[in-house]
Design an enzyme around this catalytic site. Structure first.
Site, PDB file in Angstrom:
ATOM      1  CB  CYS A  33      -2.791  -4.495   6.320  1.00 26.72           C
ATOM      2  SG  CYS A  33      -2.323  -2.848   6.849  1.00 26.72           S
ATOM      3  CD  GLU A  58      -1.614  -0.484   3.528  1.00 31.31           C
ATOM      4  OE1 GLU A  58      -2.421   0.437   3.660  1.00 31.31           O
ATOM      5  OE2 GLU A  58      -1.668  -1.538   4.189  1.00 31.31           O
ATOM      6  CG  HIS A  79      -3.201  -6.686  10.261  1.00 35.49           C
ATOM      7  ND1 HIS A  79      -1.984  -6.381   9.698  1.00 35.49           N
ATOM      8  CD2 HIS A  79      -3.833  -5.493  10.459  1.00 35.49           C
ATOM      9  CE1 HIS A  79      -1.898  -5.062   9.548  1.00 35.49           C
ATOM     10  NE2 HIS A  79      -3.001  -4.509  10.002  1.00 35.49           N
TER      11      HIS A  79
HETATM   12  N1  COA Z   1       0.906   3.274  30.288  1.00 35.74           N
HETATM   13  C1  COA Z   1       0.245   2.202  29.792  1.00 35.74           C
HETATM   14  N2  COA Z   1      -0.681   2.300  28.776  1.00 35.74           N
HETATM   15  C2  COA Z   1      -0.919   3.526  28.259  1.00 35.74           C
HETATM   16  C3  COA Z   1      -0.271   4.685  28.740  1.00 35.74           C
HETATM   17  C4  COA Z   1       0.686   4.526  29.807  1.00 35.74           C
HETATM   18  N3  COA Z   1       1.349   5.555  30.300  1.00 35.74           N
HETATM   19  N4  COA Z   1      -0.713   5.739  28.036  1.00 35.74           N
HETATM   20  C5  COA Z   1      -1.624   5.265  27.133  1.00 35.74           C
HETATM   21  N5  COA Z   1      -1.732   3.931  27.274  1.00 35.74           N
HETATM   22  C6  COA Z   1      -2.595   3.012  26.495  1.00 35.74           C
HETATM   23  C7  COA Z   1      -3.981   3.554  26.226  1.00 35.74           C
HETATM   24  O1  COA Z   1      -4.855   3.287  27.301  1.00 35.74           O
HETATM   25  C8  COA Z   1      -4.344   2.792  24.973  1.00 35.74           C
HETATM   26  O2  COA Z   1      -4.704   1.471  25.290  1.00 35.74           O
HETATM   27  P1  COA Z   1      -6.243   0.989  25.150  1.00 35.74           P
HETATM   28  O3  COA Z   1      -6.615   1.168  23.719  1.00 35.74           O
HETATM   29  O4  COA Z   1      -6.198  -0.447  25.559  1.00 35.74           O
HETATM   30  O5  COA Z   1      -7.016   1.878  26.071  1.00 35.74           O
HETATM   31  C9  COA Z   1      -3.008   2.696  24.228  1.00 35.74           C
HETATM   32  O6  COA Z   1      -1.981   2.912  25.206  1.00 35.74           O
HETATM   33  C10 COA Z   1      -2.833   3.749  23.135  1.00 35.74           C
HETATM   34  O7  COA Z   1      -3.038   5.014  23.688  1.00 35.74           O
HETATM   35  P2  COA Z   1      -3.985   6.073  22.990  1.00 35.74           P
HETATM   36  O8  COA Z   1      -4.049   7.286  23.837  1.00 35.74           O
HETATM   37  O9  COA Z   1      -5.273   5.432  22.580  1.00 35.74           O
HETATM   38  O10 COA Z   1      -3.085   6.379  21.684  1.00 35.74           O
HETATM   39  P3  COA Z   1      -3.363   7.356  20.498  1.00 35.74           P
HETATM   40  O11 COA Z   1      -4.582   8.181  20.702  1.00 35.74           O
HETATM   41  O12 COA Z   1      -2.092   8.095  20.316  1.00 35.74           O
HETATM   42  O13 COA Z   1      -3.660   6.420  19.228  1.00 35.74           O
HETATM   43  C11 COA Z   1      -3.751   4.633  17.666  1.00 35.74           C
HETATM   44  C12 COA Z   1      -3.373   5.056  19.111  1.00 35.74           C
HETATM   45  C13 COA Z   1      -3.503   3.159  17.513  1.00 35.74           C
HETATM   46  C14 COA Z   1      -5.217   4.930  17.423  1.00 35.74           C
HETATM   47  C15 COA Z   1      -2.874   5.432  16.669  1.00 35.74           C
HETATM   48  O14 COA Z   1      -1.531   5.115  16.874  1.00 35.74           O
HETATM   49  C16 COA Z   1      -3.228   5.196  15.213  1.00 35.74           C
HETATM   50  O15 COA Z   1      -4.076   5.906  14.671  1.00 35.74           O
HETATM   51  N6  COA Z   1      -2.547   4.228  14.546  1.00 35.74           N
HETATM   52  C17 COA Z   1      -2.753   3.976  13.129  1.00 35.74           C
HETATM   53  C18 COA Z   1      -4.024   3.191  12.837  1.00 35.74           C
HETATM   54  C19 COA Z   1      -3.930   1.729  13.197  1.00 35.74           C
HETATM   55  O16 COA Z   1      -2.868   1.170  13.291  1.00 35.74           O
HETATM   56  N7  COA Z   1      -5.109   1.111  13.367  1.00 35.74           N
HETATM   57  C20 COA Z   1      -5.207  -0.292  13.720  1.00 35.74           C
HETATM   58  C21 COA Z   1      -6.133  -1.076  12.833  1.00 35.74           C
HETATM   59  S1  COA Z   1      -5.412  -1.520  11.308  1.00 35.74           S
END
Ligand code: COA
Length: 445
Positions: free
Chosen positions: A120, A83, A244
């Site tokens: 993916c 991709e 995945h």
């Molecule tokens: N200690 C432990 N865990 C922590 C933490 C800390 N200090 N701070 C945050 N976390 C956890 C959060 O609780 C969350 O876990 P949960 O989902 O089980 O609640 C996780 O870490 C991620 O934190 P979050 O604040 O949700 O991260 P983010 O808003 O920066 O975004 C994604 C995370 C994945 C949404 C972002 O990286 C993204 O958009 N990725 C690309 C899309 C993707 O990969 N999608 C997946 C499907 S293909």
């Protein structure tokens, strides 16, 4: 019935590393544990200045061909799943074939080449295409080469920046394979979704939280569809369940959902009922919201049980060994999850031949696919050949400023010169652009 599946696999990681806890988190003013514990990621791989999706794919394929003693004539099909393509017409497979032809006598002039796109899941779809081509008897005794190669970059500042990565997986698909045979049975969960897309742009428009929900919804549908042809699945059916893996935290969510589904109406659910109650059934709730809330509570409780933890540690956690060190490889991600599991089994001295893997692939947009794979007698010899640990250890550790330069270097809208961080040796490298703006490559001894 002739078994068809993956005979050989090779992995090529981008040669640079961004340490998420040590380098990325402090710059973003975030707790390192958000990465190591929350997302479950330690580092992302990035391509060096001389690397891109073609070099990584060609280098993985070259290593695979050398190791298996293959010549171009032995390959009747080359499919590249990506991709991160840079051309809407000429497929990456032609570039990779061109690279390989520069180091072999012979050519791929009679091989069918293409490029597969569905986020993916395209890597798994390419496996499907190769499987079907061989099963249809159109391969004339030849094998198929499937290459899943991606540079997963997000715009700087996007939440997805934490889940970047770059690398390639090359797989040889044959009759009577050494590694795993693919099941005829498979299930799909597919719907028109807007969770992650790149409408003629390099960096994705992504609704990260939505993409996580869509992943889980489509995966459940795919599992149900798989069961409609293969029969009900049970946690004991599978030695490992590679999913995945955009980041390990996503798999933690998928795993508990899959476990809940598989133990429903089994003695495991009955045993656990004493501790956490039976699973909520929708018919027992007045409205859907109340049911969903009960499910959430039940899933939290289920995830903390010893029975679930034991299954997770055995069937899921080993699949994450590579991913947590390299980040998201998009099309290659589920294939490094499978490799990680088999590698762990080899390290643990397990006799895996005849055991079954349950494989869950996903692509945004969105589609999930579930199928089974039976481990073959030659699996250990094949897996012992992987040098992915050395590659991971040998990566150049970027500072944050260097990371920003690397990101710019691989940004198609920028023209940034960057010195190599590593010295290429016995590999294909990117050399520039030709008269029609095509990308050019050469092999460096
Ligand atoms: N200690 C432990 N865990 C922590 C933490 C800390 N200090 N701070 C945050 N976390 C956890 C959060 O609780 C969350 O876990 P949960 O989902 O089980 O609640 C996780 O870490 C991620 O934190 P979050 O604040 O949700 O991260 P983010 O808003 O920066 O975004 C994604 C995370 C994945 C949404 C972002 O990286 C993204 O958009 N990725 C690309 C899309 C993707 O990969 N999608 C997946 C499907 S293909």
């Amino acid at each position: 019935m002739t078994a068809v599946g993956i005979d050989a696999i090779e992995i090529w990681t981008g040669k640079l590393k961004l340490d998420l806890a040590e380098t990325f988190a402090p710059e973003k003013g975030e707790d390192p544990e958000k990465y190591t514990k929350g997302l479950g990621l330690h580092a992302s791989s990035f391509p060096d200045a001389h690397e891109d999706i073609v070099t990584m794919g060609a280098n993985a394929a070259h290593r695979l061909m050398e190791r298996k003693g293959l010549k171009p004539d032995d390959i009747g099909r080359i499919d590249v799943a990506t991709e991160s393509s840079f051309d809407n017409s000429k497929p990456v497979s032609t570039y990779i074939a061109g690279c390989l032809e520069s180091v072999y006598d012979g050519d791929f002039h009679h091989a069918n080449k293409g490029e597969r796109k569905f986020a993916c899941i395209a890597g798994t779809q390419s496996l499907d295409d190769a499987y079907n081509w061989i099963k249809a008897g159109r391969n004339r005794g030849r094998s198929a080469l499937v290459v899943a190669t991606d540079t997963a970059l997000y715009a700087r500042g996007d939440p997805g920046e934490a889940t970047q990565g770059a690398g390639a997986v090359a797989m040889l698909i044959t009759e009577e394979p050494s590694l795993v045979a693919l099941s005829t049975e498979q299930g799909y969960g597919s719907a028109d979704e807007t969770d992650f897309l790149k409408p003629n742009q390099q960096f994705p428009s992504v609704d990260g939280k939505r993409s996580m929900q869509v992943y889980l919804a489509r995966m459940r549908e795919a599992l149900e569809d798989y069961e409609s042809v293969a029969g009900a699945s049970h946690p004991d059916d599978f030695a490992y369940v590679p999913f995945h893996t955009p980041f390990p935290g996503m798999v933690r969510k998928a795993a508990v959902l899959a476990y809940r589904h598989m133990i429903r109406d089994t003695p495991i659910e009955e045993d656990l009922a004493e501790e956490i109650g039976f699973q909520p059934r929708e018919e027992d709730y007045e409205d859907r919201e109340a049911y969903k809330e009960a499910i959430r509570e039940h899933m939290d409780a289920l995830g903390s049980t010893a029975a679930y933890q034991e299954w997770y540690d055995a069937a899921i956690e080993p699949t994450l060994d590579i991913s947590r060190e390299v980040g998201n490889w998009y099309t290659g991600s589920v294939h490094i999850a499978r490799a990680a599991a088999l590698k762990r089994a080899a390290e643990d001295g397990r006799d895996l031949a005849g055991e079954v893997l349950g494989v869950g692939s996903y692509g945004s947009g969105a589609q999930a696919e579930v199928h089974a794979e039976t481990v073959r007698d030659g699996w250990k010899e094949e897996i012992d050949q992987l040098n992915v640990d050395e590659q991971i250890d040998d990566r150049y550790d970027l500072s944050f400023a260097e990371y920003e330069n690397v990101h710019d270097r691989h940004n198609h809208d920028k023209s940034v010169e960057l010195e190599d961080f590593t010295i290429p040796e016995s590999e294909f490298v990117f050399t520039g652009r030709g008269r029609m703006n095509e990308r050019t490559y050469e092999y460096v001894e």
